[in-house]
Design an enzyme around this catalytic site. Sequence first.
Site: not given
Length: 246
Positions: A101, A104, A119, A149, A186
């Site tokens: 998820q 990094d 993600h 743009c 984690g």
Amino acid sequence: MDRLINQAAEIILDSGLTLALTGAGISVESGIPDFRSADGLWSRFDPAEYATITAFRKDPEKVWRMLREMEQVVSKARPNKAHKGMGELEKMGVLHFIITQNVDNLHQAGGAKNVIEYHGNFSTLSCLWCGKSYLTEDKKGEYVPKCECGRILKPDVIFFGEAIPEDALERSFELAASAQALMVVGTSAVVSPANAIPSIAKQNGARIIEINKEATRLTDTVTDVFIQGMAGEVIPALVEAIKTKV
Ligand code: APR
């Protein structure tokens, strides 16, 4: 803890397909705060105001203030012993895919190759209005990066309210349905659809090994072996236990 580490090592060595699902907790020992622990990122930035796609469209400059703070920490972060240990397990052929998820890139930096990024990641930026994309590296001089743009660019990380990349979603559910072992490391397992992966694996007969500094909503429901501790200590011990058995 040794007994639990040995149990986890046995499960992994008996498994023909072993996955890992990781969250921000695996990178805390690299200096990146997680989101929901006491001093986590969401204790400083309200996710409703900074981490939804609506918030970004409404006030991209405000969201970039949080993103730049995250980027400061992520750019200095190096893979810790947990990332490297999982890279080693992959090299040993006993860990087959990591579903993360995190954005990094530390699993890849820690040697893992088969990483499914739920993600997205920070390495590219996209324009929501004209669709052009850029390398983050090429825009690092701009505090609030702009598209040619004229509109403000968004990093290709998934905000609340955005869909998980289709290939990541499909592949992870497919793997979870045939995994024989799943390491959950984690993560508080509060955000869907990533938090469905442990139950899909469990329903299909996988053994669930959870590594976390504290119990989560999975611990008393789907977890088979709960090893309470810091990922940077538990994973290396698990690698050593597996090495002594092969
Ligand atoms: N070792 C092991 N576990 C740890 C450590 C550590 N050193 N440090 C923290 N943890 C655990 C915490 O106890 C917690 O259960 O890691 C978990 C981190 O949970 P969250 O902060 O909720 O992070 P995560 O589960 O990755 O969040 C999922 O939510 O906000 C969104 O997009 C964001 O990807 C994120 C998603």
